[in-house]
Scaffold this active site. Structure first.
Site, PDB file in Angstrom:
ATOM      1  N   HIS A  85      26.197  59.850  14.868  1.00  0.00           N
ATOM      2  CA  HIS A  85      25.012  60.690  14.635  1.00  0.00           C
ATOM      3  C   HIS A  85      24.221  60.404  13.355  1.00  0.00           C
ATOM      4  O   HIS A  85      23.080  60.851  13.239  1.00  0.00           O
ATOM      5  CB  HIS A  85      25.370  62.184  14.610  1.00  0.00           C
ATOM      6  CG  HIS A  85      26.124  62.671  15.794  1.00  0.00           C
ATOM      7  ND1 HIS A  85      25.713  62.460  17.086  1.00  0.00           N
ATOM      8  CD2 HIS A  85      27.291  63.367  15.880  1.00  0.00           C
ATOM      9  CE1 HIS A  85      26.573  63.014  17.914  1.00  0.00           C
ATOM     10  NE2 HIS A  85      27.542  63.557  17.210  1.00  0.00           N
ATOM     11  N   ASP A 245      32.960  56.400  16.511  1.00  0.00           N
ATOM     12  CA  ASP A 245      34.386  56.547  16.207  1.00  0.00           C
ATOM     13  C   ASP A 245      35.167  57.244  17.313  1.00  0.00           C
ATOM     14  O   ASP A 245      36.293  56.836  17.643  1.00  0.00           O
ATOM     15  CB  ASP A 245      34.590  57.247  14.864  1.00  0.00           C
ATOM     16  CG  ASP A 245      33.828  58.552  14.718  1.00  0.00           C
ATOM     17  OD1 ASP A 245      33.188  59.006  15.689  1.00  0.00           O
ATOM     18  OD2 ASP A 245      33.870  59.135  13.614  1.00  0.00           O
TER      19      ASP A 245
END
Length: 492
Positions: A85, A245
């Protein structure tokens, strides 16, 4: 004697970079190099200089190469998995124009709410992108930047996610993958491409964005001459597109279309996340309906306050992490940085149910319970998105894989067991994001499916813990307090 081929999986997280060197055939970890990051900001601000990520990557690779004992010539591939993000804006020289806005920067909450309304509400966003904008999403951060730092927005020549930025530094190629792209808010999981109407709503030119590779293991190129020199590696090293991730952790666990589907995972780190890999496209406004790194889907629920928040409570009480007891009547919601799931960006920590007999150890236990309850209840939505009934005995019997830093802590593990009543699997591998990235790197070298490679390596196997009786009293008590707080904050 020739050395076995080696791949490097890079985990560029909020707090540090880890570079895991693995045998490309067996997956055996040879070394892990590390280098820390700095996060700046007060109040809701959370920012980092992207240049320090690149410096940390170089340092971690150098340390890992030295520790592994492998010659640089043995390295065949590299991939980056990065924190999701974050908004990185670059100038014409491909240098950052300002510090990156990180996923846990909550200043863009108002922009997220405005974007949700402007496109037609949560259901419209979910149908198109898989997710409803919240403060964490990149789209909300871009709107915030245009309103609060218009000079940087006007001078911006490229918009990147953290892992995109590092992949471009490695190859010179502007490329991302569906998994990390699906966390921006402007990528459609329905069409597999950037959504032109949303880009128009954001006043964001598609030319500023990277191309989207088919998977995180797709070959983005090879090391540029500059990157090869900076890392001390051959320019022939293949670079995978990489991913976010959470998507990389799923690969490292062997979750995906070619592996374990619809198996729940709980990750306890700075944030708490619950996710599962599935072949069914999720459409639940309460979730992030992400794409996965292998071309399928990764419904995910994320909470902002997990290990860091509980450690803060322990520090305030002057206790060690494991100096905790069940909370008793006390309920502590450790929402020290607002909260993402449920969407309460303006929330603060809440403590209730104190008695004369309440001990500091119980208060710390209540903090653990509040954090674990929040992420477990969010995980129920993930299970529903996979077509499972969270309340059925069959679903409850499916093992819950517990990963992240919290999975190494006795109190975290026991609190999850007590509040979930589920059997747990504690994977032996502790660097699953980096292991997943290494599998993506190996995929870029061989063309094999990364999930198949990771399963062959056995990274998702681990110690199994049987279920214990579920503490329904604590579950119902915490739920009642949270629901009242949610309504008071203006939620549903």
């Amino acid at each position: 004697m020739p050395h076995s081929p080696v791949v490097i999986g890079v985990d560029s997280s909020t707090q540090s970079t880890k570079a895991l060197f693995a045998d490309a055939v067996t997956g055996r970890t040879l070394a892990v190099g590390r280098s820390p990051h700095r996060v700046d900001g007060t109040g809701g601000a959370r920012e980092s200089d992207p240049e320090q990520w690149w410096g940390a990557l170089r340092e971690a690779v150098a340390a890992g190469l030295k520790e592994s004992g492998a010659p640089a010539s043995a390295v065949r591939g590299i991939a980056v998995a990065g924190q999701q993000h974050g908004l990185v804006v670059l100038g014409r020289d491909r240098r950052p124009l300002r510090p990156a806005l990180l996923w846990n920067d909550t200043r863009s909450a108002a922009q997220a709410a405005a974007l949700t309304a402007e496109l037609g509400g949560p259901e419209v966003w979910t149908a198109r992108t898989g997710s409803v904008p919240v403060a964490a999403m990149t789209a909300a951060k871009w709107r915030w930047l245009r309103e609060n730092d218009p000079s940087a927005a006007e001078r911006c020549a490229a918009v990147r996610l953290p892992h995109d930025f590092l992949t471009e530094r490695l190859t010179g190629a502007a490329v991302t993958d569906p998994g990390d792209a699906s966390g921006t808010g402007w990528y459609s999981t329905a069409t597999g491409a950037y959504d032109p109407e949303i880009l128009q709503l954001l006043a964001l030119d598609a030319e500023l964005l990277p191309a989207v590779a088919p998977t995180g293991g797709a070959r983005a190129g090879t090391l540029s001459s500059q990157a090869a020199a900076a890392l001390g590696l051959p320019a022939t090293v293949a670079v995978a597109a990489g991913t976010g991730d959470n998507m990389s952790a799923a690969v490292g666990l062997g979750l995906g279309g070619a592996g374990l589907a619809d198996h729940p995972v709980l990750s306890l780190g700075t944030s708490g996340t619950g996710f599962a890999a599935t072949r069914t496209r999720p459409e639940n406004p309460a979730l992030n309906g992400f794409a996965s790194a292998d071309g399928h889907y990764l419904p995910l629920a994320c909470t902002l306050n997990c290990t860091l928040a509980v450690d803060r409570i322990a520090g305030l009480l002057g206790l060690g992490r494991d100096d905790a007891e069940p909370g008793g009547e006390a309920v502590l919601l450790p929402y020290l940085d607002g909260e993402r799931t449920p969407d309460l960006p303006s929330a603060s920590g809440l403590l209730t149910g104190l008695r004369h007999a309440t001990t500091p150890q119980q208060l710390l236990g209540a903090a653990y319970e509040g954090a674990v309850f929040t992420v477990l209840r969010a995980l129920d939505e993930v299970l529903s998105a996979c077509g499972l009934d969270p309340g059925s005995p069959t679903t409850a019997a499916r093992p819950l894989r517990l990963i992240g830093g919290g999975a190494q802590g006795r109190t975290w593990v026991e609190t999850v067991r007590r509040l979930s009543g589920r059997p747990l699997v504690l994977p032996t591998g502790t660097e699953l994001v980096a292991v997943g990235a290494a599998a993506l790197a190996a995929s870029a070298v061989t063309g094999d499916d990364p999930v198949t490679l990771a399963r062959r390596w056995g990274a998702g196997l681990g110690r199994e813990l049987p279920p214990v009786e579920r503490d329904l009293g604590a579950w119902e008590r915490i739920g009642s307090v949270l629901d009242r707080a949610f309504r008071a904050d203006g939620g549903a």
